[in-house]
Design a protein around this motif. Structure first.
Motif, mmCIF file in Angstrom:
data_model
loop_
_atom_site.group_PDB
_atom_site.id
_atom_site.type_symbol
_atom_site.label_atom_id
_atom_site.label_comp_id
_atom_site.label_asym_id
_atom_site.label_seq_id
_atom_site.Cartn_x
_atom_site.Cartn_y
_atom_site.Cartn_z
ATOM 1 N N THR A 1 10.403 5.054 -4.741
ATOM 2 C CA THR A 1 9.042 5.173 -4.212
ATOM 3 C C THR A 1 8.093 4.236 -4.951
ATOM 4 N N GLN B 1 1.284 -1.393 -10.216
ATOM 5 C CA GLN B 1 2.214 -0.816 -9.243
ATOM 6 C C GLN B 1 3.648 -1.209 -9.560
ATOM 7 N N ARG C 1 4.838 3.484 -6.844
ATOM 8 C CA ARG C 1 3.933 4.274 -7.677
ATOM 9 C C ARG C 1 2.895 3.360 -8.327
ATOM 10 N N ASN C 2 1.822 3.980 -8.792
ATOM 11 C CA ASN C 2 0.737 3.259 -9.453
ATOM 12 C C ASN C 2 0.317 4.037 -10.686
ATOM 13 N N GLY D 1 0.800 -1.224 0.000
ATOM 14 C CA GLY D 1 0.000 0.000 0.000
ATOM 15 C C GLY D 1 0.826 1.263 0.000
ATOM 16 N N SER D 2 2.107 1.156 0.349
ATOM 17 C CA SER D 2 2.969 2.336 0.430
ATOM 18 C C SER D 2 4.424 1.909 0.330
ATOM 19 N N THR D 3 5.314 2.885 0.167
ATOM 20 C CA THR D 3 6.742 2.597 0.124
ATOM 21 C C THR D 3 7.207 1.988 1.435
ATOM 22 N N SER D 4 6.671 2.468 2.547
ATOM 23 C CA SER D 4 7.069 1.926 3.852
ATOM 24 C C SER D 4 6.672 0.456 3.989
ATOM 25 N N ASP D 5 5.582 0.049 3.329
ATOM 26 C CA ASP D 5 5.196 -1.362 3.340
ATOM 27 C C ASP D 5 6.236 -2.207 2.613
#
Length: 466
Positions: free
Chosen positions: A333, A341, A335-336, A310-314
């Protein structure tokens, strides 16, 4: 192989009336007398001593022309060197030769059209040739087919196409050296067949005819000119298809295909008549060596398409190392775009120069597999220089600056300079079989705001093996 049917029929009739069969006792020709050698010596001397004479690469020459443009008259003292990789000895090429920029590991090639039958007796495979370009044209024999070609004039029937170099022009423009090299086919995957490969002599391994073609002739007897046959090659975890194009005038046109065994095929890369598809064209039926057991696809044991995050941190929480070694804040990062993705890196408007960032996979263990291959896809946008490299380490412990890294030979996206390319570029199959234990795959971006700022996107990382 792309020919006007009326022209072809006329030439065939003339050939039957005026010529005898091809001499089977062909020997490699040598330059004819001192005149040809002297002319080449003068040209090479001019290149060495005269400021307005230039030896240009095939790549630089091709870069001057955009598909669909009107033919470009070359009015400078430019000379291009290449090695012949095609042969009309068996009738599968007609009034053309293809030359590539090196005898081994070429980077690109180009087509040359010339009014000369049995040109293999003069421009044999491996022959080093120099083409004096002043007064010749750069273009396409079929406008927009994407096959950049050196011709002798503009086609009288279509001002957007080039026509053959005449026999009278040949003596002033194409010069053979005394060198004949052994052409080593460049082994590539089907996914690596691209515009740069056009005009080069390549090898596709793990190839085979599909069962539906078993027992059929290589050329459809109902076709007047070219027949396209779709072959397959084992590629990673699946199969890749490619097209073999053969002329009905080839002397091996009636050879039957068989699907019980596979192997490799050596051929010249070009495109079909309209330029819609890349095709392979063989010089001789012996260029198909299907003597091995049929290949089987490898099994994927690691894959990452970044769709579950869901995010870069994930992504980072899943074990990926994402670091900026210059101390800045810019990193890869998530991206979608269009429902897909991927990871993205760019130096554009970051305020950082230099910008060096690394994106490193979690540990991937290879000990339970053999014949491992890595593949992935890349895409570029607003390309103004190479910024990405791919590396592997077996001793990475979290600090990219202290690990031992080895660069991997991967095909990376390259273009365009404005906007983004439409599809991801396949890396090709990267051999990891020499590694064992835990390995780490790294994507290193090196650029800088105000310098190289190319945007790179990475997706579909897969490792397969037996």
């Amino acid at each position: 192989m792309k020919i006007n049917s009326i022209k072809l029929i006329t030439v065939i009739l003339i050939t039957l009336l005026l010529s005898s069969c091809v001499d089977d006792n062909f020997e490699v020709p040598t330059p004819s007398g001192n005149e040809e050698n002297s002319e080449l010596s003068i040209i090479l001397g001019n290149i060495a001593s005269e400021a307005d004479w230039n030896l240009v690469t095939i790549a630089d020459l091709k870069a001057r022309f955009n598909s669909g443009d009107a033919p470009l008259l070359i009015n400078e003292n430019d000379v291009v060197k290449g090695y012949v990789v095609s042969s009309d000895r068996n009738g599968n090429f007609f009034q053309e030769i293809y030359i590539q920029d090196a005898a081994e590991n070429p980077t690109t090639g180009i087509k040359v059209v010339l009014n000369l039958r049995n040109n293999y007796t003069k421009y044999n495979v491996g022959r080093e040739v120099y083409i004096y370009l002043n007064g010749l044209y750069l273009g396409e024999t079929n406008s927009r087919d994407g096959i950049i070609t050196i011709g002798g004039k503009i086609d009288a029937a279509d001002n957007n196409e080039v026509d053959v170099i005449s026999e009278n022009q040949l003596k002033d423009h194409i010069f053979r050296s005394a060198v004949t090299e052994t052409i080593v086919p460049k082994t590539i995957s089907v996914g690596e067949i691209n515009d740069n490969a056009v005009g080069t002599f390549v090898r596709i391994e793990n190839a085979f005819f599909p069962p539906a073609l078993d027992g059929e002739p290589i050329v459809d007897p109902n076709e007047d000119f070219d027949t396209q046959r779709t072959l397959s090659s084992c590629s990673g975890a699946g199969f890749s298809n490619f097209i073999l194009e053969t002329s009905s005038f080839a002397n091996f046109s009636s050879v039957k295909m068989q699907s019980q065994t596979g192997g490799f095929i050596d051929a010249v890369v070009t495109k079909d008549f309209r330029g819609d598809n890349f095709v392979l064209v063989i010089n001789d039926i012996e260029d198909i060596k299907f003597e091995d057991t049929l290949c089987q696809p490898l099994t994927p044991f690691y894959s990452q398409d970044f769709e579950s995050f869901g995010s870069t941190s994930d992504v980072e929480a899943a074990g990926w190392t994402n670091v900026n070694v210059n101390g800045g804040s810019t990193t890869f990062t998530l991206r979608n775009f269009g429902g897909n993705q991927f990871m993205q890196a760019s130096a554009f408007r970051t305020g950082e120069n230099p910008l060096e960032m690394w994106f490193v996979s979690p540990a991937i263990n290879l000990d339970s597999n053999t014949d491992e291959e890595l593949s992935f896809g890349t895409k570029t946008g607003f390309n103004n220089g190479a910024a990405l490299s791919v590396l592997i380490s077996t001793d990475f412990t979290g600090d990219v600056t202290t690990a031992t890294w080895q660069t991997l030979n991967a095909t990376l996206a390259n273009g365009p300079s404005s906007g983004f390319q439409f599809d991801f570029t396949e890396s090709g199959a990267i051999d990891l079989s020499s590694f064992s234990g835990d390995v780490y795959i790294a994507f290193k971006y090196l650029g800088g705001d105000g310098d190289v700022t190319t945007t790179f996107q990475i997706d579909n990382l897969t490792i397969v093996g037996n």
